[in-house]
Motif scaffolding. Structure first.
Motif, PDB file in Angstrom:
ATOM      1  N   GLU A  28      19.185  77.977 -39.253  1.00 47.77           N
ATOM      2  CA  GLU A  28      19.241  79.261 -38.547  1.00 47.77           C
ATOM      3  C   GLU A  28      17.923  79.598 -37.869  1.00 47.77           C
ATOM      4  O   GLU A  28      16.851  79.182 -38.317  1.00 47.77           O
ATOM      5  N   ALA A  29      18.006  80.401 -36.809  1.00 44.47           N
ATOM      6  CA  ALA A  29      16.807  80.909 -36.143  1.00 44.47           C
ATOM      7  C   ALA A  29      16.046  81.806 -37.121  1.00 44.47           C
ATOM      8  O   ALA A  29      16.635  82.439 -37.991  1.00 44.47           O
ATOM      9  N   ALA A  55      14.350  86.008 -33.164  1.00 40.41           N
ATOM     10  CA  ALA A  55      15.525  85.140 -33.229  1.00 40.41           C
ATOM     11  C   ALA A  55      16.158  84.995 -31.848  1.00 40.41           C
ATOM     12  O   ALA A  55      16.309  85.978 -31.120  1.00 40.41           O
ATOM     13  N   ASP A  56      16.496  83.779 -31.497  1.00 38.96           N
ATOM     14  CA  ASP A  56      17.134  83.407 -30.227  1.00 38.96           C
ATOM     15  C   ASP A  56      16.237  83.563 -29.000  1.00 38.96           C
ATOM     16  O   ASP A  56      16.728  83.541 -27.874  1.00 38.96           O
ATOM     17  N   ASP A  57      14.922  83.718 -29.201  1.00 33.29           N
ATOM     18  CA  ASP A  57      13.973  83.746 -28.084  1.00 33.29           C
ATOM     19  C   ASP A  57      13.533  82.332 -27.737  1.00 33.29           C
ATOM     20  O   ASP A  57      13.521  81.445 -28.578  1.00 33.29           O
ATOM     21  N   ARG A  58      13.126  82.172 -26.496  1.00 36.78           N
ATOM     22  CA  ARG A  58      12.441  80.952 -26.072  1.00 36.78           C
ATOM     23  C   ARG A  58      11.419  81.355 -25.028  1.00 36.78           C
ATOM     24  O   ARG A  58      11.568  82.358 -24.349  1.00 36.78           O
ATOM     25  N   VAL A  78      15.590  79.147 -31.947  1.00 32.22           N
ATOM     26  CA  VAL A  78      17.052  79.194 -31.933  1.00 32.22           C
ATOM     27  C   VAL A  78      17.596  78.275 -33.027  1.00 32.22           C
ATOM     28  O   VAL A  78      16.925  77.353 -33.465  1.00 32.22           O
ATOM     29  N   GLU A 114      11.136  77.292 -28.679  1.00 36.36           N
ATOM     30  CA  GLU A 114      12.337  78.102 -28.885  1.00 36.36           C
ATOM     31  C   GLU A 114      12.539  78.412 -30.365  1.00 36.36           C
ATOM     32  O   GLU A 114      12.244  77.591 -31.231  1.00 36.36           O
ATOM     33  N   ASN A 140      11.474  73.101 -31.217  1.00 35.30           N
ATOM     34  CA  ASN A 140      12.369  74.018 -31.911  1.00 35.30           C
ATOM     35  C   ASN A 140      11.653  74.508 -33.169  1.00 35.30           C
ATOM     36  O   ASN A 140      11.360  73.728 -34.068  1.00 35.30           O
TER      37      ASN A 140
END
Length: 130
Positions: free
Chosen positions: A49-50, A68-71, A39, A37, A117
């Motif tokens: 921050e992502a 950004a904010d993908d997984r 994120v 991820e 992460n």
């Protein structure tokens, strides 16, 4: 009587060797799914921050691009140590020179439901420091 006991011991040794070989082949050939991820996360009370765009490769496999904010789901073969490569990407989704991290990790260090992460791992050079 003595030969019979010897034969039993040899047979038990053969069974043990085949059982150990079976476990070894199963463990080293099994595919493990986990989440990668990009994120934001917390690091000792500070927010990380992502990242805008990264490419993540596991064990020299095909890289996955995460914005950004993908997984996404990733796969690792075997339960041993794996290698991850994180490349920061530019506006054209090309790797930025000097913006790469390569590190080893074990899935067992990523928690019960393994999650890598990316911002945390990039910052620390290891995903398991959490």
């Amino acid at each position: 009587e003595k030969m019979k006991m010897k034969r039993i011991i040899v047979n038990l040794a053969i069974i043990f060797v085949f059982a150990a070989l079976g476990w070894y082949c199963y463990d080293h050939g099994k595919a493990y799914d986990f989440i990668v991820e990009n994120v934001a996360c917390q690091d000792d009370g500070q927010s990380v921050e992502a990242m805008e765009a990264v490419q993540v490769s596991i064990d020299s496999g095909e890289g996955k691009i995460l914005y950004a904010d993908d997984r996404d789901q990733a796969v690792a073969i075997g339960s041993g140590t794996h290698r991850a490569r994180i490349d920061v990407l530019d506006m054209d989704d090309k790797p930025v020179e000097g913006q790469r991290r390569i590190f080893a990790f074990k899935l067992s260090n990523l928690g019960e439901k393994p999650v890598l992460n990316v911002p945390f791992a990039y910052k620390h050079g290891s995903p398991a420091a959490k």
